[in-house]
Design a protein around this motif. Structure first.
Motif, mmCIF file in Angstrom:
data_model
loop_
_atom_site.group_PDB
_atom_site.id
_atom_site.type_symbol
_atom_site.label_atom_id
_atom_site.label_comp_id
_atom_site.label_asym_id
_atom_site.label_seq_id
_atom_site.Cartn_x
_atom_site.Cartn_y
_atom_site.Cartn_z
ATOM 1 N N SER A 195 0.912 -1.258 0.018
ATOM 2 C CA SER A 195 0.069 0.196 0.165
ATOM 3 C C SER A 195 1.038 1.225 0.004
ATOM 4 O O SER A 195 1.811 1.343 0.561
ATOM 5 N N ALA A 237 -0.241 4.174 0.896
ATOM 6 C CA ALA A 237 -0.551 5.090 2.017
ATOM 7 C C ALA A 237 0.063 4.422 3.232
ATOM 8 O O ALA A 237 0.558 5.251 4.189
ATOM 9 N N ARG A 238 0.272 3.046 3.466
ATOM 10 C CA ARG A 238 0.938 2.669 4.534
ATOM 11 C C ARG A 238 2.635 3.070 4.295
ATOM 12 O O ARG A 238 3.162 3.247 5.356
#
Length: 306
Positions: free
Chosen positions: A48, A50-51
């Protein structure tokens, strides 16, 4: 003593410490940061972006916050000089870069290709299998050129701009790029933020590296090759350093590289001959001259900054 004076003096002393001692033999702070990042990655990883953004922000922000705390604790000017010098020494890698280049030169001068191939991983991630002496020389010269910015010039720039927080945050960003910034199935998304942020923080230092290379090699083709070929490299920053070094050394860099089974065909930089083993030591000397010039420029900038 003004804060700007302490910062400038601390940067110069840090460069001197790196020149005298190289990287600390034990308990290197960058290695400790790497272990912390590895532990966090194990519990934090997901495919991800975002992670990955959060992972990068926590670690780079944490390093910068530590630097802020260290500077605030060092209230006296002498203490501020000391912590800046120690932080500069901890994050600089110019002397170690030069040492690795000379080790590669020694192996190749002795005709020990197996030892040189085994040592190449200390400089870059290129697959050494099947590389002959000249190919190993090219890989080394390119790595010395690119890493002159990453290991020495960029830390000095961020130290001049933001003191100890800048030094620590930059080295955190660059270390994360080396750890998770690769184009691989695992890190294509998770490492995206680390790779892009590293590109951003190295944009100015890479171009300063190119200009300083021109300045310390005034009778070479460094300026012409930098202007013509600097943007040809797939990296937005490495090409500036490699093109300037190619022109200054009178060699031709670039070509076909293999990375863990993945082959890249990179544009050629420069008009000269292919690099040879003696060019490694020339590149190391050029890197040292650029670093000294950058130390003077960055110390002057810090001194005038406040």
């Amino acid at each position: 003593m003004r804060a700007s004076d302490a910062r400038a003096l601390g940067l110069v002393l840090g460069v001197a410490l790196d020149a005298l001692f190289g990287d600390p033999r034990r308990g290197h702070p960058v290695a400790a940061f790497g272990r912390t990042a590895s532990r966090l990655e194990r519990g934090f990883y997901a495919d991800s972006r975002a992670r990955g953004v959060l992972f990068t922000g926590l670690l780079v922000g944490g390093a910068g916050a530590l630097g802020v705390g260290v500077e605030r604790a060092a209230r006296r000017p002498v203490a501020r000089v000391g912590v800046t010098a120690l932080a500069t020494w901890a994050v600089l890698g110019g002397t170690s870069l030069g040492r690795e280049g000379r080790v590669m030169a020694s192996y190749l001068e002795a005709g020990d290709l197996d030892a040189a191939r085994g040592r190449l991983s200390h400089l870059c991630a290129r697959d050494p299998a099947g590389l002959d002496a000249d190919a190993l020389a090219r890989a080394t010269v390119e790595s010395v050129a690119e890493n002159t910015s990453d290991a020495a010039i960029a830390p000095l720039v961020w130290g001049a701009v933001a003191g100890v927080p800048g030094l620590l945050a930059y080295r955190a960003a660059n270390t994360l790029d080396a750890m998770v910034g690769y184009r691989s199935p695992r890190y294509a998304n998770f490492g995206w933020a680390s790779a892009r942020f590293d590109d951003v923080v190295n944009w100015v230092p890479a171009r300063l590296t190119g200009l300083l290379t021109v300045a310390v090699a005034p009778r070479s083709d460094a300026w012409r090759v930098l202007r013509r070929d600097g943007a040809s490299h797939p990296s937005p920053n490495a090409g500036r350093c490699e093109a300037a070094f190619a022109g200054a050394l009178g060699v031709r860099l670039g070509g076909t590289n293999a990375y863990g089974g993945r082959v890249e065909h990179r544009p050629e930089l420069g008009d000269g001959r292919a690099p040879q083993v003696p060019d490694i030591r020339r590149a190391v000397r050029l890197s040292a001259a650029v670093t000294v010039s950058a130390a003077a420029v960055c110390a002057a900038w810090a001194w005038k900054g406040r």
